[in-house]
Structures are given as C-alpha cells and as structure tokens.
Design an enzyme around this catalytic site. Sequence first.
Site, PDB file in Angstrom:
ATOM      1  N   ASP A 565       4.797   5.961   4.643  1.00 16.50           N
ATOM      2  CA  ASP A 565       4.398   7.012   3.704  1.00 16.50           C
ATOM      3  C   ASP A 565       5.213   6.847   2.425  1.00 16.50           C
ATOM      4  O   ASP A 565       5.867   5.837   2.226  1.00 16.50           O
ATOM      5  CB  ASP A 565       4.617   8.400   4.323  1.00 16.50           C
ATOM      6  CG  ASP A 565       6.037   8.563   4.866  1.00 16.50           C
ATOM      7  OD1 ASP A 565       6.890   7.684   4.598  1.00 16.50           O
ATOM      8  OD2 ASP A 565       6.291   9.569   5.546  1.00 16.50           O
ATOM      9  N   ASP A 566       5.174   7.832   1.562  1.00 13.10           N
ATOM     10  CA  ASP A 566       5.881   7.703   0.288  1.00 13.10           C
ATOM     11  C   ASP A 566       7.321   8.175   0.392  1.00 13.10           C
ATOM     12  O   ASP A 566       7.792   8.991  -0.401  1.00 13.10           O
ATOM     13  CB  ASP A 566       5.123   8.460  -0.804  1.00 13.10           C
ATOM     14  CG  ASP A 566       3.814   7.772  -1.112  1.00 13.10           C
ATOM     15  OD1 ASP A 566       3.788   6.523  -1.064  1.00 13.10           O
ATOM     16  OD2 ASP A 566       2.824   8.458  -1.368  1.00 13.10           O
TER      17      ASP A 566
END
Length: 695
Positions: A565-566
Amino acid sequence: HRWLLGMGSAPHHDRLRHVGSGGISRLNAVVLGEALAAEENDLVFPSHDFSRHAHISSPEQYQNMYERSIEDPAGFWSNIASQFCWKKRWNPEVCSENIDVRRGTVKIEWFKGGVTNICYNALDRNIEAGNGDKVALYWEGNEPGQDAQLTYAQMLEKVCQLANYLKNVGVGKGDTVIIYLPMLMELPIAMLACARIGAIHSVVFAGFSAESLSQRIVDCKPKAMISCNAVCRGAKVIHLKEIVDTALVESVNSGVPVDLCLIFENKSAMKRESTKWQIGRDVWWEDVVPQFPTKCLVEWVDAEDPLFLLYTSGSTGKPKGVLHTNGGYMVYTATTFKYAFDYKPSDVYWCTADCGWITGHSYITYGPLLNGATILVFEGAPSYPDPGRCWDIVDKYKVTILYTAPTLVRALMRDGDEYVTRYSRKSLRILGSVGEPINPSAWRWFYNVVGDSRCPISDTWWQTETGGFMITPIPGAWPQKPGSATFPFFGIQPVIVDEKGNEIEGECTGYLCIKKSWPGAFRSLYGDHERYETTYFKPFAGYYFTGDGCSRDKDGYHWLTGRVDDVINVSGHRIGTAEVESALVSHPHCAEAAVVGVDHEVKGQGIYAFVTLVDGIPYSEEVRKSLILAVRNQIGAFAAPDKIHWAPAIPKTRSGKIMRRILRKIASRQLDELGDTSTLVDPSVVDQLIALIDH
Ligand code: WTA
C-alpha cells in the site's frame, strides 16, 4: 487493486528490493552479488546442542503444537492463559469473533468475562514466585558508564508510587494518559503504572514533532501527560519539554486542553532551573511521585478492557489509534516472547527498539516482564560514542538475546567488522530482527560476524496491529533460510491471496492475509471502528489484510516482500506517503506533492518527494531546505525526505489519480521501465521530470 503496484513477481527479485538503485556503494555491490547467488535452498541449521536445550527442538514438535493450536484454539490458549493470574476465569467459549464483514460488524474477543491485570501479572506474580530480587531492568544511559538497575521488587515499588500519584490526581480506569518519554526507566514504569490502575496509555515516540504530538492528544483527549525536560541522544540534546509546550498550546487551540503535565527531570540532560514552566499545569515527577506509598492495589479489569492506544501510519489520512485490550494481548505477547526467543530464566534480553513503537510495547515492556525476564533499556544512540557501542553493551551486561532491526544491522555492517570483533559477544545465544525484510547479506553478516555462526536469528514478521509475532522462526525447531521469516506462530493461519481474494496454494506470491483471529489482535481503531473494517477487513472479505506482499517457496517458507500500500518503511518506521505529502503542501510555497519510497542501502527505504511549487516561486535550494524543515516540524526528523525532485507537474491519469508507478520508476532511475504512459493526461510531464533528475 492498487496494492499490486510495487510488487515484484519472483521472490528473489523482491529480495533485491533493498539493493538500492542509487549510487552503487561498497555495500550495494556486496548485497547485489550475494543476493543473486542466494537460493531458496540455502538452509542454516541450528546446532544440535542448541536444539537439545530449546523449548521446541524439532520440526515435528513444532508441527504437533501448531496443529493443536489450529484444531483447538480454545483449548490451546486456555491452557496457556491458565498460567497467569486471573481474578475471575473467562467464559467457556474463550474466543468469539467475526472477522467477515459480510456477516456484520467485525468483532474480536478473547477470554471475555475473564478479569485480570497485566501489571500484576508482570510484576507481583513474578515476585510471588520468588523473583523479587531478580533484576527486572538494567538501564544504560547515553554516556558509557551511566547506568542503573531495578529488581522486580524495586520496580513494583516505583510503579506503585506513580500509580498512586495518578489515582490521586484523578486518573482512573478508562482514562487516557499520553506518555512522551525517551528511553528512561520511567517509560516502562509509566506504562505499567497506567495498566495497574486500568488507565489507557498512549505512548508517543519522543522523535515525533509538536504537531504530531498535538494531533494525537486531540484524538485521544488524555487526562494527563507524562514527559521529561530533555534527553541526550548521542552528542545532541533534545528539549522535549519545549516540544510538549508547543503541542499543548496547539491542543488548547483545538479545544482539547491538558490540565496536568508530569515532567521527569532528566538531570544529566538538563537541569530544572533552565526548564520553562507553566505553573498550575506542570509538575516535577521527583517532587510528587516519591511521596506516595510503594504499595498500590491493582484495578482488576475485564480481559476486553482497553490496555493501550498506539498511533500508526496508514496509506491515507491521519494516523490511526490502534487499540489493544488486556487479556489476549497479555497471553499472546508472553507466549510469543517465550517461544520465538526460546526464553530461559537466565537470559539477559536487549531489544534496541524504542518503547514509542509497538516493538517496545510488546517486546521491551510486556512480553519479557510477563516472563520474569531481565530486560535492558538503552537511552542512547547505537553508534555513540563509536560504532562498537552495541557490542560494548552486550559484553557489559552479558546480553544473551539481542533483538534489533535490519537498518541497524546494515549500518553497523558498513562500519566494519573490527568494531564487532573487538568485543567478546560470547554471552549471545539468540539474535532477532524486526521492522522490515532482512536482506540475505545483512542476515549473514548478523549471523556470521555478530553471532559467530552460533546464534539462530529470529526474523519476526508482525505489525502494530497484530500485537505480537505472526510469522517467525522458532529457534531450535527449523533450519533457517537467510531472509525468510519462515513459518507461522502457534494459532496463526497466514494465507496468500491473489487480487481477487482467492487463496493461492503452494509456491506463490501475493497479498498476505490472515484467517481467523488470534489473542493479540487489535480490536479497533480508536474512535473509528468503520475505518478498522474498511482498511483491514474489507479489501479481502473473510480475512485480515496485512498490507504486505509475501511469497511462499516450495518448502513452505514465507518471504515478506514489503508493503503493497502507500506506506513506506524507513529504518523500520512506518510512514504514510499521504502524511508526508500533507506536511509538504502545508508549506505556503508548495502547490502539490507526491511521495514514493525508494530503495535505500541503510534505511531500507528512503523518502522521495516530487514537488510542484506555486506559480512565481523560483525553485531554489533555500525552498528545498524549508520544505524538508516543514516535514520535520509536522511529523518528525525521521520522516524528512531524502530527496526533493522538482516537478513542473505531477503525472496523473484522466480521472485525476497520481501515477505512482511511474514516479517510483523515475525515483529509482529505472527509466527504461516506465511502461505505458499513454493513459496520462499529459505524457510529456514524464519527460519534463526526467530532464530535472539532477536539478
Ligand atoms: C514490516 C513493527 C518483513 C511489514 C513490528 C509490516 C517486516 C510493518 C518485518 C509493520 C519482518 C515488520 N520482515 N517485514 N520481520 N517486521 N515488517 O506496525 O511491512 O511498525 O507490515 O510493526 O513492518 O510495522 P509496524
């Protein structure tokens, strides 16, 4: 699914993630050469002698216990939980859970109905068992020669005095207390004192800025705050009290005043005379706490009453308050500590993490003390006054279990073997690693040089959310593979799923999820149960989604490949790209920012920021510096970007989404792998960015 971005396909490619694609250095060359040669078949066996004395000494024994834990979790965990002190036993069902969003609200409960106290179990219970005179805690200060120690009995007295003080000023069961302390003895003492009276502690890492601290205060509305005036780290003095003052002004402005601020006078860093003071709000710890009685009855709490909040970064928005409860967390941290480190009463255990992160909660304070272990708390920096400090400490205290992070291993490796071999390190018997995947060459250096090829390495994969170890070697049981976290802990069912959420069998790479709950699982995000469900349980219905990618090899070993994910993992610290972006755009000259992670030879990942300035502001070194300062002020020094890349524009799709995939390629200089740019609103943006690489 956006998480697929950033994931490699073959496991050995993923393990090259840390090679670093910037300037090739001596270390990079070593990593590269070796990682290419590393095979999954590479097995490192524990010595016969080690296995013979281990709690779990063969794959079969592990297998039997593991199967029991999966087939009969209630029986397995009840058995272990019975070794703790409970005022009232839990309900017969032991665990009730719904982790499937399709069946309604996600809810996890363990040992419901049970009444206990984790502080009592960590201190009083061990004293009653005859360990009152055993050293609970060695403290090593920033300067060599600065040290102290507390026995279990002494620690209990200190905890009780603080607990009595807190009660006296009106802190009670269910109230929140923010703890913003460096690695002084007072930090675990403060945590335990809160636990003793049923208050919820929320420790904020002392490297966070005033802005971050106040954000957490505003979210959890503490009844009191515990901090100190200053701390020395290496050659630097950090004035924590000034940060606290600023944070408290900001929180007053946000409508959340804190009425009581208990400040420990850390004399070696700063005298009280030079500390700014707000009469009526600020109180010196030393003036009040020692006056209170050294005995304090515990507040018995329900197993599912909250124990602590710990804020962690997510891929979007503000930090999340991860909520852990008492009973399951207690049983789980103690058990994982015992088996993953093959803990014996004669061990001296040192974890180099800070209590401001989950590692310090579960494996400095709770897990070890619940086992009656002797822990070491180190205030200073690992390379101060020189890179031999860690090994000096190991010899001084005869440390037997050393638990640290790959980033530190790589940094010390770069400093050269001489700093290590100068010291005996004979006491060491187990090494541990946490925070990010450990690349095989760092693993080998840790194993061969630090551990003299004698000490198994427990590469423990877990998260703030999981409370304790999830995938970890059990030393003595299995042969290890350098860089693999190996197999699940008891009761844990990891699965690897594809982007549609289908479980993939056998050799594969995909998203790591967990089936069913375990006692140490977090129960909610503070004040936002919906976000809890959306972030962790909705992406793949029926599972807990970890946010990590993972490969399984033909022998069933797990190889973590990093976040999908980020979220960036910088020196083992989790940082959301969105947080750094919002800190950058808070700068008046910044129009837009996009942040990606990039391989970094020591930190694992570095922070790489693309920044567009507002019209008319010239791109200059001065602006660059002030942007970095903005991030330091908003989050903390550890989140400062390593690189600011000027961007006349940021590449976006027609629907307005930033194309991070392309930004990652530019950041890592893989310019011939940019892929399809035709979906961009303006593909020429990419050429402009490339042209600005060296500006
Ligand atoms: C990463 C720290 C590979 C992972 C305990 C996870 C690891 C995140 C390992 C959690 C490991 C932690 N091998 N990756 N042994 N340990 N991670 O919440 O990406 O600060 O999701 O908890 O660190 O970070 P957190």
